[in-house]
Design a protein around this motif. Sequence first.
Motif, PDB file in Angstrom:
ATOM      1  N   TYR A  99      31.789  42.803  45.230  1.00  0.00           N
ATOM      2  CA  TYR A  99      32.023  41.657  46.110  1.00  0.00           C
ATOM      3  C   TYR A  99      32.143  42.130  47.548  1.00  0.00           C
ATOM      4  N   GLU A 100      31.704  41.273  48.481  1.00  0.00           N
ATOM      5  CA  GLU A 100      31.724  41.654  49.888  1.00  0.00           C
ATOM      6  C   GLU A 100      33.124  41.527  50.478  1.00  0.00           C
ATOM      7  N   VAL A 101      33.590  42.613  51.049  1.00  0.00           N
ATOM      8  CA  VAL A 101      34.861  42.624  51.782  1.00  0.00           C
ATOM      9  C   VAL A 101      34.485  42.482  53.250  1.00  0.00           C
ATOM     10  N   ILE A 102      34.896  41.370  53.869  1.00  0.00           N
ATOM     11  CA  ILE A 102      34.537  41.092  55.267  1.00  0.00           C
ATOM     12  C   ILE A 102      35.251  42.066  56.197  1.00  0.00           C
ATOM     13  N   THR A 103      36.552  42.230  55.998  1.00  0.00           N
ATOM     14  CA  THR A 103      37.376  43.123  56.806  1.00  0.00           C
ATOM     15  C   THR A 103      38.329  43.848  55.879  1.00  0.00           C
ATOM     16  N   ASN A 104      38.493  45.124  56.076  1.00  0.00           N
ATOM     17  CA  ASN A 104      39.472  45.854  55.272  1.00  0.00           C
ATOM     18  C   ASN A 104      40.864  45.257  55.490  1.00  0.00           C
ATOM     19  N   PRO A 105      41.777  45.451  54.539  1.00  0.00           N
ATOM     20  CA  PRO A 105      43.128  44.921  54.704  1.00  0.00           C
ATOM     21  C   PRO A 105      43.720  45.350  56.042  1.00  0.00           C
ATOM     22  N   ARG A 106      44.373  44.390  56.703  1.00  0.00           N
ATOM     23  CA  ARG A 106      44.903  44.656  58.032  1.00  0.00           C
ATOM     24  C   ARG A 106      46.017  43.676  58.361  1.00  0.00           C
TER      25      ARG A 106
END
Length: 129
Positions: A99-106
């Motif tokens: 699945y596409e992760v738009i932005t890493n956890p932040r």
Amino acid sequence: MNIHHIAILCEDLEKIKAFYCRYFGCIAGNKYINDKNGFESYFLHFEDGARIELMKKAWIIKVEESPDSEYIGLAHIAISTGSVENVDHLTEILRSHGYEVITNPRRTGEGCYESPILDPDGNRVEITV
């Protein structure tokens, strides 16, 4: 007042149902089918009572856009996992499953800890605390 449910139009109803049940612990109600107008739906239930209605309509045309573009309308849904560790863990599971992760956890400017991803139909889901 409260939100009764949020509805998501789907291309592949069974695939989207499986995604939310597998990764977010939703429980699916019985499938509703109206053969007269080509409508099918499931209500997905979260433990706290929140619900998502997944809908498929035979007459809906999919708009081809870049999956990470934004447009007028519902921007995303946010699903709380309860902890920073759970956000990180679920993000990595989803990434490893393709699945596409738009932005890493932040941590955002508002202080939220989140990781936006795309569901199988390209809907944005914020995994958050």
